[in-house]
Scaffold this motif. Structure first.
Motif, PDB file in Angstrom:
ATOM      1  N   LEU A  16       3.908   5.607  -5.636  1.00 43.66           N
ATOM      2  CA  LEU A  16       3.781   5.631  -7.096  1.00 43.66           C
ATOM      3  C   LEU A  16       2.693   6.603  -7.550  1.00 43.66           C
ATOM      4  O   LEU A  16       2.858   7.313  -8.546  1.00 43.66           O
ATOM      5  CB  LEU A  16       3.512   4.228  -7.630  1.00 43.66           C
ATOM      6  CG  LEU A  16       4.680   3.249  -7.541  1.00 43.66           C
ATOM      7  CD1 LEU A  16       4.229   1.845  -7.936  1.00 43.66           C
ATOM      8  CD2 LEU A  16       5.830   3.705  -8.413  1.00 43.66           C
ATOM      9  N   GLU A  17       1.587   6.628  -6.826  1.00 44.90           N
ATOM     10  CA  GLU A  17       0.516   7.565  -7.168  1.00 44.90           C
ATOM     11  C   GLU A  17       0.994   9.008  -7.013  1.00 44.90           C
ATOM     12  O   GLU A  17       0.668   9.867  -7.830  1.00 44.90           O
ATOM     13  CB  GLU A  17      -0.714   7.312  -6.295  1.00 44.90           C
ATOM     14  CG  GLU A  17      -1.473   6.064  -6.682  1.00 44.90           C
ATOM     15  CD  GLU A  17      -2.613   5.736  -5.726  1.00 44.90           C
ATOM     16  OE1 GLU A  17      -2.636   6.270  -4.591  1.00 44.90           O
ATOM     17  OE2 GLU A  17      -3.477   4.940  -6.118  1.00 44.90           O
ATOM     18  N   GLU A  18       1.762   9.277  -5.945  1.00 47.69           N
ATOM     19  CA  GLU A  18       2.305  10.619  -5.755  1.00 47.69           C
ATOM     20  C   GLU A  18       3.267  10.971  -6.888  1.00 47.69           C
ATOM     21  O   GLU A  18       3.265  12.097  -7.382  1.00 47.69           O
ATOM     22  CB  GLU A  18       3.009  10.719  -4.401  1.00 47.69           C
ATOM     23  CG  GLU A  18       2.065  10.693  -3.218  1.00 47.69           C
ATOM     24  CD  GLU A  18       2.789  10.586  -1.881  1.00 47.69           C
ATOM     25  OE1 GLU A  18       4.045  10.544  -1.862  1.00 47.69           O
ATOM     26  OE2 GLU A  18       2.097  10.555  -0.841  1.00 47.69           O
ATOM     27  N   ASN A  19       4.077   9.996  -7.304  1.00 43.68           N
ATOM     28  CA  ASN A  19       5.008  10.232  -8.411  1.00 43.68           C
ATOM     29  C   ASN A  19       4.252  10.524  -9.699  1.00 43.68           C
ATOM     30  O   ASN A  19       4.641  11.413 -10.470  1.00 43.68           O
ATOM     31  CB  ASN A  19       5.933   9.025  -8.615  1.00 43.68           C
ATOM     32  CG  ASN A  19       6.988   8.914  -7.551  1.00 43.68           C
ATOM     33  OD1 ASN A  19       7.260   9.854  -6.817  1.00 43.68           O
ATOM     34  ND2 ASN A  19       7.583   7.743  -7.446  1.00 43.68           N
ATOM     35  N   ILE A  20       3.190   9.781  -9.949  1.00 39.81           N
ATOM     36  CA  ILE A  20       2.387  10.002 -11.155  1.00 39.81           C
ATOM     37  C   ILE A  20       1.782  11.397 -11.128  1.00 39.81           C
ATOM     38  O   ILE A  20       1.841  12.125 -12.122  1.00 39.81           O
ATOM     39  CB  ILE A  20       1.290   8.918 -11.284  1.00 39.81           C
ATOM     40  CG1 ILE A  20       1.919   7.583 -11.654  1.00 39.81           C
ATOM     41  CG2 ILE A  20       0.237   9.325 -12.310  1.00 39.81           C
ATOM     42  CD1 ILE A  20       0.970   6.410 -11.579  1.00 39.81           C
ATOM     43  N   THR A  21       1.229  11.778  -9.988  1.00 30.44           N
ATOM     44  CA  THR A  21       0.639  13.112  -9.862  1.00 30.44           C
ATOM     45  C   THR A  21       1.690  14.186 -10.081  1.00 30.44           C
ATOM     46  O   THR A  21       1.455  15.166 -10.796  1.00 30.44           O
ATOM     47  CB  THR A  21      -0.009  13.277  -8.474  1.00 30.44           C
ATOM     48  OG1 THR A  21      -0.981  12.251  -8.293  1.00 30.44           O
ATOM     49  CG2 THR A  21      -0.679  14.627  -8.332  1.00 30.44           C
ATOM     50  N   SER A  22       2.845  13.989  -9.498  1.00 29.30           N
ATOM     51  CA  SER A  22       3.936  14.948  -9.655  1.00 29.30           C
ATOM     52  C   SER A  22       4.364  15.057 -11.119  1.00 29.30           C
ATOM     53  O   SER A  22       4.567  16.157 -11.640  1.00 29.30           O
ATOM     54  CB  SER A  22       5.122  14.524  -8.785  1.00 29.30           C
ATOM     55  OG  SER A  22       6.240  15.313  -9.050  1.00 29.30           O
ATOM     56  N   VAL A  34       2.306   1.699  -3.463  1.00 25.00           N
ATOM     57  CA  VAL A  34       1.278   2.210  -4.375  1.00 25.00           C
ATOM     58  C   VAL A  34       1.065   3.699  -4.130  1.00 25.00           C
ATOM     59  O   VAL A  34       0.962   4.490  -5.084  1.00 25.00           O
ATOM     60  CB  VAL A  34      -0.041   1.425  -4.217  1.00 25.00           C
ATOM     61  CG1 VAL A  34      -1.193   2.121  -4.894  1.00 25.00           C
ATOM     62  CG2 VAL A  34       0.117   0.011  -4.756  1.00 25.00           C
ATOM     63  N   ARG A  35       1.013   4.111  -2.869  1.00 25.07           N
ATOM     64  CA  ARG A  35       0.815   5.528  -2.533  1.00 25.07           C
ATOM     65  C   ARG A  35       1.971   6.372  -3.084  1.00 25.07           C
ATOM     66  O   ARG A  35       1.754   7.428  -3.685  1.00 25.07           O
ATOM     67  CB  ARG A  35       0.708   5.706  -1.020  1.00 25.07           C
ATOM     68  CG  ARG A  35       0.420   7.136  -0.586  1.00 25.07           C
ATOM     69  CD  ARG A  35       0.362   7.274   0.929  1.00 25.07           C
ATOM     70  NE  ARG A  35       1.424   6.608   1.637  1.00 25.07           N
ATOM     71  CZ  ARG A  35       2.695   7.040   1.734  1.00 25.07           C
ATOM     72  NH1 ARG A  35       3.049   8.139   1.128  1.00 25.07           N
ATOM     73  NH2 ARG A  35       3.590   6.370   2.427  1.00 25.07           N
ATOM     74  N   GLU A  63       0.833  -1.200   0.000  1.00 22.97           N
ATOM     75  CA  GLU A  63       0.000   0.000   0.000  1.00 22.97           C
ATOM     76  C   GLU A  63       0.869   1.251   0.000  1.00 22.97           C
ATOM     77  O   GLU A  63       0.583   2.221  -0.700  1.00 22.97           O
ATOM     78  CB  GLU A  63      -0.942   0.007   1.202  1.00 22.97           C
ATOM     79  CG  GLU A  63      -2.088  -0.972   1.089  1.00 22.97           C
ATOM     80  CD  GLU A  63      -2.924  -1.064   2.361  1.00 22.97           C
ATOM     81  OE1 GLU A  63      -2.462  -0.621   3.441  1.00 22.97           O
ATOM     82  OE2 GLU A  63      -4.049  -1.586   2.270  1.00 22.97           O
ATOM     83  N   ASP A  64       1.951   1.235   0.792  1.00 27.27           N
ATOM     84  CA  ASP A  64       2.873   2.370   0.816  1.00 27.27           C
ATOM     85  C   ASP A  64       3.530   2.571  -0.543  1.00 27.27           C
ATOM     86  O   ASP A  64       3.671   3.696  -1.019  1.00 27.27           O
ATOM     87  CB  ASP A  64       3.951   2.183   1.896  1.00 27.27           C
ATOM     88  CG  ASP A  64       3.396   2.282   3.312  1.00 27.27           C
ATOM     89  OD1 ASP A  64       2.267   2.811   3.480  1.00 27.27           O
ATOM     90  OD2 ASP A  64       4.080   1.821   4.249  1.00 27.27           O
TER      91      ASP A  64
END
Length: 119
Positions: free
Chosen positions: A47-53, A44-45, A41-42
């Motif tokens: 990776l999601e932050e990286n994608i948003t960035s 994934v979180r 989960e960490d």
């Protein structure tokens, strides 16, 4: 008396001890699974932050004035004029001629058509 001969009490004690060990192992197994899930989960979180960035950075790069590609030749004022001429029922060629007069740049009817359909 036969129970003592065959060691029934020792077998029961060993069985109870084995059951307790199984419970401890199952508990540890669940804890390990929970830790693995938490780590995933960490990840994934992150990776999601990286994608948003990266998406934000991409949007910023698109907005830079030195980016490559064609930039629109139609400013807000140009679009207002194009729509006004279209509203006055001028043909695309007539609008292109008027825009060439107004801006001093050559406008084609295909450009006028494209911009009006896009807006």
């Amino acid at each position: 008396m036969l129970g003592k001969l065959f060691g029934v009490e020792e077998v029961k004690a060993e069985l109870q001890k084995a059951k307790e060990e199984i419970q401890v192992l199952e508990h540890n197994k669940l804890q390990n699974k929970e830790k693995s899930i938490k780590q995933l989960e960490d990840a994934v979180r992150i990776l999601e932050e990286n994608i948003t960035s990266l998406l934000d950075e991409n949007d910023q790069l698109k907005a830079r004035p030195d980016h490559f590609g064609r930039k629109s030749r139609a400013s807000g004022e140009h679009m207002r004029l194009l729509k006004m001429y279209l509203y006055n029922q001028l043909s695309y060629q007539e609008i292109a001629d008027k825009m060439t007069e107004c801006t001093g740049e050559k406008w084609s009817k295909s450009t006028v058509h494209y911009l009006l359909k896009k807006s």
